[in-house]
Write a protein that holds these residues in place. Structure first.
Motif, PDB file in Angstrom:
ATOM      1  N   TRP A  64      11.576   6.434  -4.612  1.00 23.99           N
ATOM      2  CA  TRP A  64      10.792   6.812  -3.436  1.00 23.99           C
ATOM      3  C   TRP A  64       9.793   5.718  -3.069  1.00 23.99           C
ATOM      4  CZ3 TRP A  64      12.207   9.859   0.099  1.00 23.99           C
ATOM      5  CH2 TRP A  64      12.941  10.997  -0.197  1.00 23.99           C
ATOM      6  N   ALA A  65       9.243   5.038  -4.067  1.00 22.78           N
ATOM      7  CA  ALA A  65       8.309   3.950  -3.786  1.00 22.78           C
ATOM      8  C   ALA A  65       9.003   2.829  -3.014  1.00 22.78           C
ATOM      9  CB  ALA A  65       7.714   3.416  -5.085  1.00 22.78           C
ATOM     10  N   ILE A  66      10.241   2.524  -3.370  1.00 23.31           N
ATOM     11  CA  ILE A  66      10.996   1.492  -2.651  1.00 23.31           C
ATOM     12  C   ILE A  66      11.274   1.936  -1.216  1.00 23.31           C
ATOM     13  CG2 ILE A  66      13.222   0.294  -2.547  1.00 23.31           C
ATOM     14  CD1 ILE A  66      13.164   0.320  -5.653  1.00 23.31           C
ATOM     15  N   ILE A  67      11.703   3.172  -1.055  1.00 19.95           N
ATOM     16  CA  ILE A  67      11.991   3.684   0.291  1.00 19.95           C
ATOM     17  C   ILE A  67      10.731   3.667   1.151  1.00 19.95           C
ATOM     18  CG2 ILE A  67      12.639   5.760   1.601  1.00 19.95           C
ATOM     19  CD1 ILE A  67      14.557   6.385  -0.777  1.00 19.95           C
ATOM     20  N   HIS A  68       9.618   4.115   0.595  1.00 20.19           N
ATOM     21  CA  HIS A  68       8.376   4.132   1.360  1.00 20.19           C
ATOM     22  C   HIS A  68       7.843   2.724   1.581  1.00 20.19           C
ATOM     23  CE1 HIS A  68       7.909   8.487  -0.100  1.00 20.19           C
ATOM     24  NE2 HIS A  68       8.438   8.468   1.120  1.00 20.19           N
ATOM     25  N   LEU A 105       9.454   1.525   4.683  1.00 20.21           N
ATOM     26  CA  LEU A 105       8.840   2.135   5.864  1.00 20.21           C
ATOM     27  C   LEU A 105       7.437   1.588   6.124  1.00 20.21           C
ATOM     28  CD1 LEU A 105       9.938   5.830   5.334  1.00 20.21           C
ATOM     29  CD2 LEU A 105      10.934   4.150   6.888  1.00 20.21           C
ATOM     30  N   GLY A 106       6.763   1.147   5.085  1.00 19.67           N
ATOM     31  CA  GLY A 106       5.470   0.478   5.213  1.00 19.67           C
ATOM     32  C   GLY A 106       4.386   1.324   5.838  1.00 19.67           C
ATOM     33  N   TRP A 107       3.818   0.816   6.935  1.00 18.56           N
ATOM     34  CA  TRP A 107       2.675   1.455   7.577  1.00 18.56           C
ATOM     35  C   TRP A 107       2.991   2.849   8.083  1.00 18.56           C
ATOM     36  CZ3 TRP A 107      -1.997   0.202   6.640  1.00 18.56           C
ATOM     37  CH2 TRP A 107      -2.349  -1.112   6.387  1.00 18.56           C
ATOM     38  N   LEU A 108       4.238   3.157   8.397  1.00 19.37           N
ATOM     39  CA  LEU A 108       4.574   4.514   8.851  1.00 19.37           C
ATOM     40  C   LEU A 108       4.235   5.543   7.774  1.00 19.37           C
ATOM     41  CD1 LEU A 108       8.011   3.884  10.590  1.00 19.37           C
ATOM     42  CD2 LEU A 108       5.792   4.242  11.686  1.00 19.37           C
ATOM     43  N   TYR A 109       4.576   5.219   6.534  1.00 20.18           N
ATOM     44  CA  TYR A 109       4.279   6.133   5.435  1.00 20.18           C
ATOM     45  C   TYR A 109       2.777   6.210   5.169  1.00 20.18           C
ATOM     46  CZ  TYR A 109       4.279   8.401   0.904  1.00 20.18           C
ATOM     47  OH  TYR A 109       4.032   9.265  -0.126  1.00 20.18           O
ATOM     48  N   VAL A 110       2.081   5.095   5.258  1.00 17.11           N
ATOM     49  CA  VAL A 110       0.631   5.084   5.037  1.00 17.11           C
ATOM     50  C   VAL A 110      -0.065   5.979   6.062  1.00 17.11           C
ATOM     51  CG1 VAL A 110      -1.427   3.637   5.041  1.00 17.11           C
ATOM     52  CG2 VAL A 110       0.648   2.805   3.954  1.00 17.11           C
ATOM     53  N   VAL A 111       0.321   5.869   7.318  1.00 17.56           N
ATOM     54  CA  VAL A 111      -0.285   6.700   8.361  1.00 17.56           C
ATOM     55  C   VAL A 111       0.076   8.164   8.142  1.00 17.56           C
ATOM     56  CG1 VAL A 111      -0.244   7.192  10.843  1.00 17.56           C
ATOM     57  CG2 VAL A 111      -0.380   4.833  10.041  1.00 17.56           C
ATOM     58  N   TYR A 112       1.307   8.449   7.746  1.00 19.08           N
ATOM     59  CA  TYR A 112       1.728   9.825   7.474  1.00 19.08           C
ATOM     60  C   TYR A 112       0.874  10.452   6.364  1.00 19.08           C
ATOM     61  CZ  TYR A 112       4.501  13.697   5.699  1.00 19.08           C
ATOM     62  OH  TYR A 112       4.904  14.932   5.263  1.00 19.08           O
ATOM     63  N   VAL A 113       0.677   9.724   5.292  1.00 18.01           N
ATOM     64  CA  VAL A 113      -0.140  10.245   4.183  1.00 18.01           C
ATOM     65  C   VAL A 113      -1.591  10.443   4.622  1.00 18.01           C
ATOM     66  CG1 VAL A 113      -1.062   9.685   1.890  1.00 18.01           C
ATOM     67  CG2 VAL A 113       1.346   9.339   2.374  1.00 18.01           C
ATOM     68  N   ALA A 114      -2.088   9.512   5.423  1.00 22.30           N
ATOM     69  CA  ALA A 114      -3.476   9.641   5.899  1.00 22.30           C
ATOM     70  C   ALA A 114      -3.659  10.866   6.778  1.00 22.30           C
ATOM     71  CB  ALA A 114      -3.877   8.389   6.650  1.00 22.30           C
ATOM     72  N   LEU A 153       0.826  -1.200   0.000  1.00 21.54           N
ATOM     73  CA  LEU A 153       0.000   0.000   0.000  1.00 21.54           C
ATOM     74  C   LEU A 153       0.864   1.256   0.000  1.00 21.54           C
ATOM     75  CD1 LEU A 153      -2.874   1.126   0.145  1.00 21.54           C
ATOM     76  CD2 LEU A 153      -2.704   0.975   2.632  1.00 21.54           C
ATOM     77  N   ALA A 154       1.905   1.262   0.803  1.00 21.04           N
ATOM     78  CA  ALA A 154       2.811   2.419   0.861  1.00 21.04           C
ATOM     79  C   ALA A 154       3.490   2.645  -0.481  1.00 21.04           C
ATOM     80  CB  ALA A 154       3.853   2.218   1.953  1.00 21.04           C
ATOM     81  N   MET A 155       3.911   1.571  -1.129  1.00 20.52           N
ATOM     82  CA  MET A 155       4.578   1.711  -2.424  1.00 20.52           C
ATOM     83  C   MET A 155       3.621   2.252  -3.485  1.00 20.52           C
ATOM     84  SD  MET A 155       6.967  -1.669  -2.426  1.00 20.52           S
ATOM     85  CE  MET A 155       7.812  -1.307  -3.950  1.00 20.52           C
TER      86      MET A 155
END
Length: 57
Positions: A38-42, A45-54, A24-26
């Motif tokens: 950036w997709a690989i880096i995110h 990070l996984g769920w951290l990036y998803v929560v940040y975007v949300a 989902l983050a990617m």
């Protein structure tokens, strides 16, 4: 024996949750940035990036 089964279900659930969070983050990252790097880096990070975007996206 019942305790072992519950533990196995929790471990499997955690594996699927981490995998789904990374995917989902990617996809969110690539849609927003159009960059594979950036997709690989995110994805790492996984769920951290998803929560940040949300919260902030």
């Amino acid at each position: 024996m019942n305790g072992n089964r519950t533990y196995g279900i929790r471990v499997e659930g955690a594996k699927y949750g981490v995998g789904f969070g990374s995917a989902l983050a990617m996809s969110i990252s690539y849609t927003n940035n159009h960059s594979i790097l950036w997709a690989i880096i995110h994805g790492i990070l996984g769920w951290l990036y998803v929560v940040y975007v949300a919260l902030f996206g």
